[in-house]
Scaffold this motif. Structure first.
Motif, PDB file in Angstrom:
ATOM      1  N   LYS A 188      -3.316  36.745  27.010  1.00 47.64           N
ATOM      2  CA  LYS A 188      -2.152  37.032  28.113  1.00 47.64           C
ATOM      3  C   LYS A 188      -2.117  38.450  28.556  1.00 47.64           C
ATOM      4  CE  LYS A 188       1.858  37.795  24.921  1.00 47.64           C
ATOM      5  NZ  LYS A 188       3.253  37.253  24.605  1.00 47.64           N
ATOM      6  N   THR A 194       1.675  34.110  30.427  1.00 44.91           N
ATOM      7  CA  THR A 194       2.277  33.800  29.184  1.00 44.91           C
ATOM      8  C   THR A 194       2.493  32.197  29.024  1.00 44.91           C
ATOM      9  OG1 THR A 194       3.019  35.977  28.767  1.00 44.91           O
ATOM     10  CG2 THR A 194       3.935  34.289  27.725  1.00 44.91           C
ATOM     11  N   ASN A 212       3.029  37.057  34.257  1.00 47.37           N
ATOM     12  CA  ASN A 212       3.619  38.161  33.531  1.00 47.37           C
ATOM     13  C   ASN A 212       4.497  39.141  34.728  1.00 47.37           C
ATOM     14  OD1 ASN A 212       2.799  37.310  31.339  1.00 47.37           O
ATOM     15  ND2 ASN A 212       1.283  38.957  31.042  1.00 47.37           N
TER      16      ASN A 212
END
Length: 565
Positions: A188, A194, A212
Motif C-alpha cells: 500500500k 489500502t 490513501n
C-alpha cells in the motif's frame, strides 16, 4: 626491714591521648583545658576563615537568585525586541501572525476551516468560500459469505492511483478475502491504496479499497484474467461495481478566485497562509483577517511586569533596614554595588522615552504601565488593550529594535549584539560586474568587510555583529537604528546576567575560587592544630608522668624516714 610495695596510679595523661586529667599523685593541673585553650587559639584563625566562606556562600546564593530573576526578565522581553533569530532573538512576537475568522451563518467559521499564518505574513483580509472538500476514492467488491474461505479466483491484478506507481498483486485459487486484503496492504505504501474488510452482516463480508490520498482515483487492471470481475470490483464493462465515494478535489474561492487542489490542506494559494478545510459550505462566505498576534504580545508584556516585580521584591528584601538602622538578617546583598547598579539601570531603562518619526514621545505609560509607590509596576489592562489594538506599530517602536534606510536595496540580515552606533552613512562601492567591493563610514574602510552581497561589521568596532545585505549600485545610504525599551533593557541585563559571561557569573566565579583557596587554608590550619594537639598532649603526659614518679619517690622517702625513726 619492712618492705613497702607500691602500686602506680593510672592516668589519662598518656602520650597521644586526646584529653588529660591529672591524677591526685601528680601535679593536679588540668592539662586538658591547657591543651584545648592552646589548640583553640590556633583554630580561631580557621574559624575566621570559615565565617568568611559561609558569608561568601550566602552571597553566591543571593547572586544566583538575582541572576535567575534577571534572566526571567530577559526571557519575558525576548519576543518584544522586534528581532528575529538572525538578529539575536529567540522569537519576534511582532512578526507572529494569527487569523481571525468570522461569518459562516449558522455554522461556526472554525468548523468550516482554519487558517495558519506564517511569521511575517502580510496582514490583510480575505473572503473564503469552501465549495467542496477533497475526498478519498473508495470502491467496494461484492459481498461474500466468509472472509476466510477460499474464493477460487486466480490471476494477477494491478492497482494504484492516478499519477502514482501501480503494483501487481497475485491471487491464487486458495486465497481468501483476508489473504487478498493482506497482499494488497503489503504494497500500500507504493500503490497508494489500502484494503479493508467490512462485516456487513453475519454472513456478508465486503472488500473495500480506499485511496490513501484525497483527490486521486484508484486505477485497476487484471490483464483480462477476470480476477477483478470475479471479486466483484469491476463489472463486465470494466467499470466500478460499487463506487462508494468518488475522488474529488477541494474547491475554494479566495476573494472570488477559484482554487482547486487535491488536498484539504492548501498551503500555496496565498503566500504565508495555510488553509485547512473541514466542511463544505457553498454560498457562505468566511471572513479571514490576518493580523499581528496581539494576544501573545499582551501576554509577554504582562509576563514582563510580573518578572520585573519579582526582581523588585528581591531587591527590596536585600535593602531592608531594621529598627536599629542596620541591615536585616536576610539582606545578604545590603549595600552591594552590583545590586545598586542593576536596580538603577533597570529603573532608568523603564523610565526612558522613545521618539517616533512623527515626533511623538512614547513611554511605558503609553502602554498603561506605571510605577506604584513601592516602585513595582502595575498595568491598566484597558489602556494596554487600547494601545495594542490602536497602534501596534507605535508599540513596536517603543519596545523593539528598528532599522531605517534611505535605500530599499539595503536590508538588515543580522544584528545579534547591543547597539554600538545608531546613525551613520554607509558609503558602498560596487564593482563593474555588480559585486560589492567595499563599504566605509566617514572614510574608514576598516569598519566593514564584504562577502558576496553582504556587508559585515568587523569585530572590535561599533558595528560588530551587524550584517547587512545590499543589492543596489554604488552610492551612499543613510542608516538609522532605534532601540526601544525592551531591546535596550534586554541587552543591558544580558551583560549582567548572562550565564557564562555576565558580571554576576564573573563575581560568582571569583567567590568560588576564593572559597576554594580559603577552604584549603582552613583545612591546613585545622590539620596543623590537631597535630599540635597531639604533640602538646604527649608533652603534658610526660610532665605528669614525671610528676607522679617524683611524688611517689617523695612518699617513699617520707615513709623510710618515719620507719627509721
Amino acid at each position: 626491714m619492712t618492705t613497702v610495695s607500691s602500686t602506680s596510679s593510672s592516668t589519662a595523661a598518656s602520650t597521644g591521648s586526646s584529653s588529660l586529667i591529672a591524677s591526685g599523685s601528680g601535679t593536679g593541673i588540668d592539662y586538658s583545658a591547657l591543651v584545648e585553650a592552646s589548640v583553640q587559639k590556633r583554630l580561631s584563625r580557621a574559624d575566621r576563615i570559615d565565617t568568611t566562606i559561609t558569608a561568601n556562600e550566602a552571597r553566591i546564593a543571593a547572586y544566583e537568585d538575582m541572576q535567575s530573576l534577571l534572566l526571567a526578565v530577559n526571557t519575558s522581553l525576548d519576543g518584544l525586541r522586534n528581532r528575529s533569530v538572525s538578529t539575536g532573538a529567540g522569537s519576534n512576537l511582532f512578526e507572529e501572525r494569527t487569523a481571525y475568522l468570522s461569518g459562516g451563518g449558522s455554522t461556526a467559521a472554525g468548523d468550516v476551516l482554519s487558517v495558519t499564518a506564517a511569521d511575517g505574513a502580510e496582514t490583510g483580509t480575505y473572503s473564503i468560500v469552501v465549495e467542496q472538500l477533497a475526498t478519498r476514492h473508495k470502491i467496494g467488491a461484492t459481498t461474500t459469505a466468509s472472509q476466510s474461505a477460499a474464493l477460487g479466483q486466480s490471476g494477477s491484478l494491478t492497482l494504484g492511483v492516478a499519477g502514482g506507481t501501480a503494483v501487481s498483486v497475485d491471487v491464487e485459487a486458495g486465497d481468501s478475502l483476508t489473504d487478498i486484503r493482506d497482499a494488497i496492504n503489503a504494497r500500500k505504501s507504493t500503490s497508494g491504496v489500502t484494503a479493508s474488510i467490512v462485516k456487513v452482516t453475519d454472513s456478508q463480508y465486503q472488500l473495500i479499497l480506499t485511496a490513501n490520498d484525497t483527490g486521486k482515483a484508484i486505477t485497476l487492471d487484471d490483464g483480462g484474467s477476470g480476477v477483478l470481475n470475479g471479486l466483484g470490483l469491476t463489472d463486465a464493462d470494466g467499470g466500478y461495481t460499487n463506487e462508494l465515494v468518488a475522488a474529488q478535489n477541494a474547491v475554494v474561492t479566495v476573494d472570488g478566485v477559484r482554487v482547486e487542489r487535491s488536498s484539504n490542506t492548501i498551503a500555496d494559494a496565498v503566500d504565508g497562509l495555510t488553509f485547512d478545510l473541514y466542511a463544505a459550505l457553498p454560498g457562505q462566505t468566511i471572513g479571514v483577517e490576518i493580523g499581528t498576534d496581539l494576544s501573545s504580545i499582551k501576554s509577554a508584556i504582562t509576563g514582563f511586569v510580573d518578572a520585573y516585580n519579582a526582581f523588585r521584591a528581591f531587591a527590596q528584601s536585600h535593602q531592608t533596614v531594621g529598627s536599629s538602622g542596620t541591615a536585616g538578617s536576610d539582606a545578604t546583598l545590603f549595600a552591594d554595588s552590583l545590586l545598586r547598579q542593576v536596580t538603577k539601570t533597570v529603573y532608568d531603562a523603564l523610565n526612558a522615552k522613545v521618539t517616533t518619526d512623527d515626533g511623538d514621545t512614547l513611554s511605558l505609560a503609553s502602554l498603561g504601565i506605571t510605577f506604584a509607590s513601592d516602585n513595582t509596576l502595575k498595568v491598566d489592562e484597558t489602556a494596554l488593550n487600547a494601545a495594542l489594538t490602536g497602534d501596534i506599530d507605535a508599540v513596536r517602536t517603543l519596545l523593539g529594535l528598528e532599522m531605517t534606510s534611505s535605500s530599499t536595496d539595503l536590508k538588515l540580515l543580522r544584528y545579534d549584539r547591543s547597539l554600538g552606533r545608531t546613525d551613520f552613512t554607509l558609503d558602498i562601492t560596487v564593482a563593474e560586474d555588480g559585486t560589492l567591493s567595499g563599504a566605509s563610514v566617514d572614510g574608514d574602510s576598516s569598519l566593514f568587510r564584504v562577502s558576496g552581497n553582504r556587508i559585515i561589521g568587523n569585530d572590535g568596532t561599533a558595528f560588530a555583529g551587524l550584517v547587512l545585505v545590499y543589492t543596489g549600485e554604488s552610492g551612499s545610504v543613510d542608516v538609522g537604528f532605534s532601540q526601544g525599551l525592551a531591546d535596550r533593557l534586554y541587552t543591558t541585563l544580558n551583560g549582567i546576567a548572562a550565564t557564562d559571561s555576565g558580571d554576576i557569573a564573573r563575581i560568582v566565579s571569583q567567590l568560588d575560587a576564593d572559597n576554594t583557596d580559603m577552604t584549603r587554608r582552613s583545612d591546613d590550619i585545622k590539620t596543623k592544630a590537631e597535630d599540635y594537639r597531639t604533640r602538646l598532649t604527649a608533652y603534658y603526659a610526660r610532665l605528669e608522668a614525671k610528676a607522679e614518679a617524683a611524688n611517689l619517690l617523695l612518699q617513699q622517702l617520707k615513709y623510710k624516714e618515719s620507719s627509721d625513726d
